[in-house]
Design an enzyme around this catalytic site. Structure first.
Site, PDB file in Angstrom:
ATOM      1  N   ARG A  67      14.754  20.417   1.878  1.00 57.38           N
ATOM      2  CA  ARG A  67      13.890  20.125   3.015  1.00 57.38           C
ATOM      3  C   ARG A  67      12.538  20.798   2.817  1.00 57.38           C
ATOM      4  O   ARG A  67      12.440  21.858   2.193  1.00 57.38           O
ATOM      5  CB  ARG A  67      14.520  20.614   4.316  1.00 57.38           C
ATOM      6  CG  ARG A  67      14.595  22.125   4.438  1.00 57.38           C
ATOM      7  CD  ARG A  67      14.971  22.533   5.855  1.00 57.38           C
ATOM      8  NE  ARG A  67      16.332  22.161   6.170  1.00 57.38           N
ATOM      9  CZ  ARG A  67      16.870  22.324   7.377  1.00 57.38           C
ATOM     10  NH1 ARG A  67      16.162  22.857   8.354  1.00 57.38           N
ATOM     11  NH2 ARG A  67      18.120  21.980   7.603  1.00 57.38           N
ATOM     12  N   ASP A  69       9.144  21.963   5.213  1.00 56.42           N
ATOM     13  CA  ASP A  69       8.805  22.218   6.609  1.00 56.42           C
ATOM     14  C   ASP A  69       7.612  21.383   7.057  1.00 56.42           C
ATOM     15  O   ASP A  69       6.946  20.722   6.248  1.00 56.42           O
ATOM     16  CB  ASP A  69       8.496  23.710   6.804  1.00 56.42           C
ATOM     17  CG  ASP A  69       9.738  24.580   6.658  1.00 56.42           C
ATOM     18  OD1 ASP A  69      10.852  24.074   6.894  1.00 56.42           O
ATOM     19  OD2 ASP A  69       9.593  25.765   6.308  1.00 56.42           O
ATOM     20  N   ARG A 214       6.266  30.678   1.019  1.00 59.66           N
ATOM     21  CA  ARG A 214       5.166  31.063   1.902  1.00 59.66           C
ATOM     22  C   ARG A 214       5.191  32.562   2.198  1.00 59.66           C
ATOM     23  O   ARG A 214       4.140  33.206   2.325  1.00 59.66           O
ATOM     24  CB  ARG A 214       5.224  30.241   3.186  1.00 59.66           C
ATOM     25  CG  ARG A 214       4.882  28.774   2.971  1.00 59.66           C
ATOM     26  CD  ARG A 214       5.315  27.908   4.133  1.00 59.66           C
ATOM     27  NE  ARG A 214       4.648  28.312   5.369  1.00 59.66           N
ATOM     28  CZ  ARG A 214       5.036  27.913   6.577  1.00 59.66           C
ATOM     29  NH1 ARG A 214       6.100  27.120   6.720  1.00 59.66           N
ATOM     30  NH2 ARG A 214       4.377  28.307   7.648  1.00 59.66           N
TER      31      ARG A 214
END
Length: 267
Positions: A67, A69, A214
């Site tokens: 996935r 974001d 991140r």
């Protein structure tokens, strides 16, 4: 488009033999709440499933390599789905028709038939990401790169990045309550590359935790902007405490760039 539709206007019977396909896609994640289907938000997976449904005249459920974001982009992502082999025409016609139905910010790149047990998520052996930063205001980089005012010490950040290499627990960089079995990942590349007024962080690993890239970028920038000791990142890693790592950088600078499988040829 009409030629393609005439070949698949009938519905598949339950007796038709299912073929598993790997579909390679790319997308600009700006307009989407991530990859995965959600109840109250538009996602990349939703748009892809809808387009496949229209073309193949049957409900299609895709499973992705992972996935991304909200706001994160993908230069390469693989998904798999099952459909009778005899009901799909040539790859070129399929891709042409699918791209005609997909939004302008999602592109279908390739389709390959694979073994029935091939899995887009679990069979991936390596994934690569890039994080893009720029320093001069550029209207063409809006939602594509993160603008920073100050230029960090790239040499110092690359020294710190070397401590990320190898197999270790990256729980300090993971979003809490992600329901994964382990926080162990093996990182094989972690490197900053500075070109003119653009800075790109490259990272490759066998797997990634949610929000991991991140958070790593934010931690390395803390070192490069505040002139911290490069080895301080070791304390962060060993703490396995998200509060010890840096702030997560904005999503729009992040790109999934490559997913590797043992049975998919690299372009």
């Amino acid at each position: 488009m009409a030629i393609f539709k005439t070949q698949i206007t009938y519905l598949c019977s339950v007796e038709d033999k299912q073929q598993r396909y790997f579909l390679e896609i790319a997308y600009d994640g700006t307009a989407y709440h991530g990859w995965q289907v959600q109840n109250n938000a538009v996602s990349v997976q939703q748009k892809l499933n809808e387009a496949l449904h229209k073309i193949l005249r049957s409900p299609i459920e895709t499973i992705g390599a992972g996935r991304t974001d909200t706001g994160v982009h993908a230069k390469q992502l693989f998904v798999h789905f099952d459909y009778p082999a005899d009901h799909i025409p040539t790859v070129s016609k399929f891709l042409h028709s699918l791209n005609a139905l997909l939004p302008h910010d999602i592109s279908a790149l390739d389709l390959q038939a694979v073994e029935p047990d091939a899995h887009a998520r679990f069979d991936a052996t390596q994934r690569s990401y890039e994080y893009h930063i720029h320093f001069r205001k550029d209207p063409f980089l809006i939602n594509k790169s993160w603008q920073l005012r100050d230029v960090p010490d790239v040499t110092l950040m690359n020294r710190a990045a070397q401590f990320l290499l190898g197999k270790q627990d990256f729980g300090a960089f993971s979003k809490a309550h992600t329901q994964v079995f382990t926080n162990i990942c093996t990182v094989v590349r972690a490197e900053w590359v500075l070109q003119n007024d653009r800075l790109v962080f490259h990272i490759t690993a066998d797997r990634f935790l949610r929000n991991m890239v991140r958070a790593i970028v934010g931690t390395l920038l803390d070192i490069g902007l505040k002139n911290k000791n490069a080895a301080s990142i070791v304390d962060v890693i060993n703490s396995q405490d998200r509060a010890q790592a840096g702030t997560s950088v904005p999503a729009h600078g992040l790109y999934l760039t490559e997913v590797i499988y043992p049975y998919i040829k690299r372009s």
